[in-house]
Design an enzyme around this catalytic site. Structure first.
Site, PDB file in Angstrom:
ATOM      1  CE  LYS A 112      49.750  22.361  38.802  1.00 37.69           C
ATOM      2  NZ  LYS A 112      48.889  21.271  39.586  1.00 37.69           N
ATOM      3  CG  ASP A 120      44.833  21.385  39.843  1.00 39.76           C
ATOM      4  OD1 ASP A 120      44.719  21.014  38.697  1.00 39.76           O
ATOM      5  OD2 ASP A 120      46.131  21.683  39.991  1.00 39.76           O
ATOM      6  N   GLY A 138      47.127  17.541  54.304  1.00 36.87           N
ATOM      7  CA  GLY A 138      48.040  17.935  53.508  1.00 36.87           C
ATOM      8  C   GLY A 138      48.297  19.458  53.292  1.00 36.87           C
ATOM      9  CB  ALA A 156      46.519  18.269  45.665  1.00 42.43           C
TER      10      ALA A 156
HETATM   11  P1  NAP Z   1      53.198  18.373  47.312  1.00 39.76           P
HETATM   12  O1  NAP Z   1      52.742  19.737  46.843  1.00 39.76           O
HETATM   13  O2  NAP Z   1      54.549  17.569  47.314  1.00 39.76           O
HETATM   14  O3  NAP Z   1      52.210  17.850  48.610  1.00 39.76           O
HETATM   15  C1  NAP Z   1      52.125  16.865  49.243  1.00 39.76           C
HETATM   16  C2  NAP Z   1      51.412  17.032  50.788  1.00 39.76           C
HETATM   17  O4  NAP Z   1      51.386  15.627  51.442  1.00 39.76           O
HETATM   18  C3  NAP Z   1      52.619  17.838  51.535  1.00 39.76           C
HETATM   19  O5  NAP Z   1      51.825  18.616  52.632  1.00 39.76           O
HETATM   20  C4  NAP Z   1      53.449  16.700  52.142  1.00 39.76           C
HETATM   21  O6  NAP Z   1      53.846  17.191  53.526  1.00 39.76           O
HETATM   22  C5  NAP Z   1      51.989  15.740  52.481  1.00 39.76           C
HETATM   23  N1  NAP Z   1      52.915  14.260  52.937  1.00 39.76           N
HETATM   24  C6  NAP Z   1      53.598  13.762  52.122  1.00 39.76           C
HETATM   25  N2  NAP Z   1      54.018  12.637  52.813  1.00 39.76           N
HETATM   26  C7  NAP Z   1      53.307  12.599  53.907  1.00 39.76           C
HETATM   27  C8  NAP Z   1      53.217  11.590  55.172  1.00 39.76           C
HETATM   28  N3  NAP Z   1      54.041  10.591  55.112  1.00 39.76           N
HETATM   29  N4  NAP Z   1      52.554  11.960  56.050  1.00 39.76           N
HETATM   30  C9  NAP Z   1      51.776  13.223  56.018  1.00 39.76           C
HETATM   31  N5  NAP Z   1      51.843  14.025  55.027  1.00 39.76           N
HETATM   32  C10 NAP Z   1      52.472  13.740  54.114  1.00 39.76           C
HETATM   33  O7  NAP Z   1      52.102  17.317  46.207  1.00 39.76           O
HETATM   34  P2  NAP Z   1      50.765  17.800  45.342  1.00 39.76           P
HETATM   35  O8  NAP Z   1      51.133  18.295  44.012  1.00 39.76           O
HETATM   36  O9  NAP Z   1      49.954  18.506  46.449  1.00 39.76           O
HETATM   37  O10 NAP Z   1      50.164  16.307  45.324  1.00 39.76           O
HETATM   38  C11 NAP Z   1      49.551  15.612  46.192  1.00 39.76           C
HETATM   39  C12 NAP Z   1      48.950  14.290  45.480  1.00 39.76           C
HETATM   40  O11 NAP Z   1      47.755  14.826  44.680  1.00 39.76           O
HETATM   41  C13 NAP Z   1      49.746  13.331  44.825  1.00 39.76           C
HETATM   42  O12 NAP Z   1      49.373  12.022  44.995  1.00 39.76           O
HETATM   43  C14 NAP Z   1      49.246  13.944  43.293  1.00 39.76           C
HETATM   44  O13 NAP Z   1      49.435  12.844  42.353  1.00 39.76           O
HETATM   45  C15 NAP Z   1      47.861  14.084  43.701  1.00 39.76           C
HETATM   46  N6  NAP Z   1      47.177  15.118  42.788  1.00 39.76           N
HETATM   47  C16 NAP Z   1      46.001  14.627  42.291  1.00 39.76           C
HETATM   48  C17 NAP Z   1      45.367  15.493  41.257  1.00 39.76           C
HETATM   49  C18 NAP Z   1      43.996  15.080  40.658  1.00 39.76           C
HETATM   50  O14 NAP Z   1      43.666  15.531  39.523  1.00 39.76           O
HETATM   51  N7  NAP Z   1      43.454  13.956  40.904  1.00 39.76           N
HETATM   52  C19 NAP Z   1      45.879  16.818  40.901  1.00 39.76           C
HETATM   53  C20 NAP Z   1      46.928  17.324  41.841  1.00 39.76           C
HETATM   54  C21 NAP Z   1      47.598  16.301  42.671  1.00 39.76           C
HETATM   55  P3  NAP Z   1      55.411  17.405  53.552  1.00 39.76           P
HETATM   56  O15 NAP Z   1      55.619  18.676  53.290  1.00 39.76           O
HETATM   57  O16 NAP Z   1      55.495  17.366  55.291  1.00 39.76           O
HETATM   58  O17 NAP Z   1      56.328  16.262  52.895  1.00 39.76           O
END
Ligand code: NAP
Length: 287
Positions: A73, A109, A133, A137
């Protein structure tokens, strides 16, 4: 469903790794079929190493465009000619339109999430919103919410690798939109209580609570919820996360990330074809 491939069939698809689990081919190929469009959508397992070659080939092959997923991305940006406002602020793209060799990048998104919020009866125009977060996303949702007219955006992150990213995102939103964004430490419970008292929509955009870690929740203190608050999760496995179950028990309206997935695809389809996806039909078949 795929109609007959002809000499004029146009190609598009998804570039990422892994991609075999994706629901996008069904969504887009069924929609092409229903609307009688001579197009196909395929998944290509392509990581960052080969991304440049593949994107340049797709540009030259008269494709209608393509989607990007992990890990592409952000990596795709150097190969594009133009970006939408949201994609420029976020610094990431999930949809590219090929306009006769000019590649224009978009991020749908956040569009998908905001549409799913409206459908759940939560229009946050002129209201306050909180996002947990600061990853992909969260950034996409935050920027689209700011563009769509949310008045105040409270970003919440743990103090980790995401914190600096979150600080930059807040700056970019404040510089580029009329929305006022701020950043709070997830560990600061009293600050969260204060901010949530005037917040209309809370969004979990972390992966906390996703299967198999279904017992986890990003907000431990259920007394933070109040009935005027809508609580949502970008997660859709499980359909109801612990966060959503606890919020519902506290009298909040809730919705999950299922329709965000559908509506990001709907928005991409419109960008490529100029036509409305037969969304209700796709929803019935796959969601
Ligand atoms: P990402 O870029 O890895 O971001 C994850 C975020 O969550 C980071 O800010 C991370 O912080 C935080 N986080 C992880 N574990 C944590 C914890 N224990 N406590 C507090 N913060 C925490 O992932 P992403 O692509 O944004 O995806 C996030 C979620 O969205 C996933 O579950 C994904 O499946 C879902 N999603 C859904 C859709 C949809 O269409 N519904 C689309 C995209 C994503 P750190 O940097 O500190 O780890």
């Amino acid at each position: 469903m795929i109609h007959q491939i002809t000499g004029r069939t146009r190609l598009g698809g998804l570039l990422g790794s892994p991609v075999s689990h994706s629901i996008s081919p069904m969504m887009h190929n069924d929609s092409f079929y229903e609307l009688g469009l001579d197009c196909v959508y395929l998944c290509f397992d392509v990581g960052q190493e080969k991304l440049g070659n593949v994107v340049n080939a797709l540009r030259d092959m008269n494709t209608y465009g393509f989607n990007l997923t992990m890990p592409n991305k952000e990596a795709v940006l150097p190969y594009l000619d133009e970006l939408s406002l949201a994609a420029r602020i976020i610094g990431a793209v999930n949809t590219v339109k090929n306009e006769n060799g000019k590649l224009v990048g978009y991020m749908t998104d956040g569009i998908g999430y905001m549409r799913s919020a409206k459908e759940a009866g939560c229009d946050v125009t002129g209201k306050e919103m909180m996002i947990l977060g600061a990853g992909g996303a969260a950034s996409a949702i935050a920027v689209q919410a700011a563009i769509d007219g949310v008045s105040k955006l409270h970003l919440v992150s743990r103090k980790s690798r995401s914190w600096e990213k979150a600080e930059k995102l807040v700056l970019k939103i404040n510089e580029n939109t009329n929305c006022q964004a701020d950043l709070t430490d997830l560990a600061d419970n009293e600050a969260l209580r204060e901010l949530l008292s005037s917040t209309a929509l809370l969004t979990n955009a972390t992966s906390v609570g996703m299967s198999p870690n279904k017992k986890a929740t990003p907000l431990q203190d259920v007394s933070l919820f109040h009935p005027g608050l809508t609580v949502s999760d970008v997660i859709y496995h499980p359909r109801e996360t612990r966060l959503l179950a606890e919020a519902r028990a506290a009298g909040c309206k809730t919705f999950n990330g299922m329709y965000m997935l559908l509506y990001q695809g709907e928005a991409a389809f419109k960008i490529w074809t100029g036509q409305d996806m037969p969304t209700e039909l796709i929803k019935k078949r796959y969601f």
